[in-house]
Motif scaffolding. Structure first.
Motif, mmCIF file in Angstrom:
data_model
loop_
_atom_site.group_PDB
_atom_site.id
_atom_site.type_symbol
_atom_site.label_atom_id
_atom_site.label_comp_id
_atom_site.label_asym_id
_atom_site.label_seq_id
_atom_site.Cartn_x
_atom_site.Cartn_y
_atom_site.Cartn_z
ATOM 1 N N UNK A 137 136.098 66.825 18.010
ATOM 2 C CA UNK A 137 135.125 67.456 17.842
ATOM 3 C C UNK A 137 133.966 67.233 19.086
ATOM 4 N N UNK A 138 133.866 65.681 18.641
ATOM 5 C CA UNK A 138 131.932 66.030 19.788
ATOM 6 C C UNK A 138 133.006 64.960 20.720
ATOM 7 N N UNK A 139 133.775 64.852 21.372
ATOM 8 C CA UNK A 139 134.414 64.617 22.559
ATOM 9 C C UNK A 139 135.393 65.334 23.150
ATOM 10 N N UNK A 140 134.999 67.040 22.865
ATOM 11 C CA UNK A 140 135.592 67.721 23.669
ATOM 12 C C UNK A 140 134.709 69.146 23.430
ATOM 13 N N UNK A 141 133.844 68.557 22.357
ATOM 14 C CA UNK A 141 132.424 69.745 22.293
ATOM 15 C C UNK A 141 133.058 70.902 21.477
ATOM 16 N N UNK A 142 134.346 70.323 20.505
ATOM 17 C CA UNK A 142 134.919 71.921 19.353
ATOM 18 C C UNK A 142 134.149 72.163 18.427
ATOM 19 N N UNK A 143 134.046 73.361 17.974
ATOM 20 C CA UNK A 143 133.916 73.904 16.627
ATOM 21 C C UNK A 143 134.588 73.332 15.433
ATOM 22 N N UNK A 144 134.287 73.513 14.140
ATOM 23 C CA UNK A 144 135.357 72.489 13.257
ATOM 24 C C UNK A 144 136.506 72.306 13.620
ATOM 25 N N UNK A 145 136.303 73.932 13.257
ATOM 26 C CA UNK A 145 137.308 74.688 13.042
ATOM 27 C C UNK A 145 138.618 74.597 13.603
ATOM 28 N N UNK A 146 138.678 74.232 15.361
ATOM 29 C CA UNK A 146 139.667 74.253 16.795
ATOM 30 C C UNK A 146 139.413 72.683 16.748
ATOM 31 N N UNK A 147 138.568 72.056 16.057
ATOM 32 C CA UNK A 147 138.936 70.218 15.879
ATOM 33 C C UNK A 147 140.305 70.624 14.909
ATOM 34 N N UNK A 148 140.126 70.938 13.983
ATOM 35 C CA UNK A 148 140.969 70.398 12.802
ATOM 36 C C UNK A 148 142.298 71.524 13.412
ATOM 37 N N UNK A 149 142.165 72.906 13.997
ATOM 38 C CA UNK A 149 143.779 72.817 14.104
ATOM 39 C C UNK A 149 144.617 71.936 15.580
ATOM 40 N N UNK A 150 143.350 71.484 16.468
ATOM 41 C CA UNK A 150 144.069 70.525 17.102
ATOM 42 C C UNK A 150 144.412 69.094 16.979
ATOM 43 N N UNK A 151 143.963 68.592 16.171
ATOM 44 C CA UNK A 151 143.821 66.882 15.959
ATOM 45 C C UNK A 151 144.386 66.670 14.076
ATOM 46 N N UNK A 152 144.570 67.956 13.647
ATOM 47 C CA UNK A 152 145.178 67.841 11.835
ATOM 48 C C UNK A 152 146.317 68.123 12.524
ATOM 49 N N UNK A 153 146.252 70.091 12.030
ATOM 50 C CA UNK A 153 146.878 70.340 11.748
ATOM 51 C C UNK A 153 148.784 70.150 11.905
ATOM 52 N N UNK A 154 148.993 70.456 13.040
ATOM 53 C CA UNK A 154 150.250 70.180 13.907
ATOM 54 C C UNK A 154 150.208 68.675 13.497
ATOM 55 N N UNK A 155 150.122 67.660 12.803
ATOM 56 C CA UNK A 155 150.985 66.233 12.667
ATOM 57 C C UNK A 155 150.564 66.190 11.670
ATOM 58 N N UNK A 156 150.486 66.832 10.172
ATOM 59 C CA UNK A 156 150.475 66.990 8.768
ATOM 60 C C UNK A 156 151.881 66.789 8.718
ATOM 61 N N UNK A 157 153.174 67.918 8.602
ATOM 62 C CA UNK A 157 154.279 66.807 8.437
ATOM 63 C C UNK A 157 155.608 66.059 9.172
ATOM 64 N N UNK A 158 154.298 65.579 10.263
ATOM 65 C CA UNK A 158 154.682 64.352 11.066
ATOM 66 C C UNK A 158 154.551 63.328 10.447
ATOM 67 N N UNK A 159 153.390 62.906 9.886
ATOM 68 C CA UNK A 159 152.379 61.835 10.080
ATOM 69 C C UNK A 159 153.246 61.824 7.771
ATOM 70 N N UNK A 160 153.512 63.114 6.876
ATOM 71 C CA UNK A 160 154.251 63.039 5.774
ATOM 72 C C UNK A 160 155.062 62.258 6.200
ATOM 73 N N UNK A 161 156.225 62.472 6.622
ATOM 74 C CA UNK A 161 157.280 61.288 6.956
ATOM 75 C C UNK A 161 157.249 60.019 7.487
ATOM 76 N N UNK A 162 156.672 59.931 8.602
ATOM 77 C CA UNK A 162 156.283 59.053 8.758
ATOM 78 C C UNK A 162 155.935 57.871 7.250
ATOM 79 N N UNK A 163 154.205 58.165 7.025
ATOM 80 C CA UNK A 163 154.190 57.478 5.550
ATOM 81 C C UNK A 163 155.508 56.763 4.938
ATOM 82 N N UNK A 164 156.099 58.365 4.404
ATOM 83 C CA UNK A 164 157.539 58.154 3.474
ATOM 84 C C UNK A 164 158.095 57.039 4.119
ATOM 85 N N UNK A 165 158.545 57.488 4.773
ATOM 86 C CA UNK A 165 159.538 56.109 5.662
ATOM 87 C C UNK A 165 158.590 54.713 5.625
ATOM 88 N N UNK A 166 157.685 54.807 5.631
ATOM 89 C CA UNK A 166 157.232 53.241 6.117
ATOM 90 C C UNK A 166 156.672 52.711 4.285
#
Length: 183
Positions: A137-166
């Motif tokens: 958010x601060x590095x790219x001057x994004x709103x909280x909503x845009x930071x969440x959409x760009x930096x969290x939402x797309x990764x949730x399913x991927x990271x859940x799989x990686x967490x389970x595998x680890x």
């Protein structure tokens, strides 16, 4: 060599090995935006689960030091302080906390029950997302909503799989006696 020095050596080797695998995971990416999908989180989770909080965070710290000193271990083969403190810096530095929290899932006897591992893993992931999205958010001057959409939402399913595998991998390696002893 005494049993204690062999255990220390085993832990040191695993710390270096997991730091190296985090770096190798940087080359397995899917560029979907300012924060790429890589295999690195799998190895960060595994470092915590396998080594415990202190040594897991040490493995991540070793990886970050290597990248800061110029080894091409960050996503896309990048390195240097500029990348470490760039838009993905919150995720990179957040991995220290991620490994620490995942490491807290290990019991004194070295085992990691499924529910305990999942609970600590999901907590670690939530803290990682908070640190990464805030930095983004601060590095790219994004709103909280845009930071969440760009930096969290797309990764949730991927990271859940990686967490389970680890978690599954750490439990299996512990069961067959491959993991280093705890102190």
């Amino acid at each position: 060599m005494s049993k204690d020095s062999l255990t220390d050596l085993h832990q040191l080797v695993w710390t270096a090995l997991l730091a190296a695998t985090i770096g190798a995971g940087a080359y397995l990416i899917v560029p979907i935006g300012p924060v790429p999908v890589s295999m690195q989180p799998l190895f960060v989770f595994l470092a915590g689960f396998a080594l415990g909080p202190r040594r897991g965070a040490m493995a991540v710290g070793l990886y970050l030091l290597a990248g800061a000193l110029g080894l091409p271990v960050f996503s896309g083969g990048r390195s240097g302080l500029g990348h470490l403190f760039g838009p993905t810096g919150g995720y990179l530095l957040g991995w220290l906390l991620t490994a620490w929290v995942c490491g807290m899932a290990r019991r004194q006897d070295g085992t990691i029950p499924w529910l305990r591992g999942a609970g600590f893993g999901l907590t670690a992931l939530a803290l990682l997302y908070a640190a990464g999205a805030a930095w983004l958010k601060f590095a790219l001057s994004l709103s909280w909503h845009k930071a969440w959409l760009a930096g969290v939402v797309p990764f949730i399913p991927w990271d859940a799989l990686k967490l389970g595998a680890a978690l599954a991998g750490a439990r299996y390696m512990t069961r067959i006696g491959l993991m280093p002893g705890r102190r």
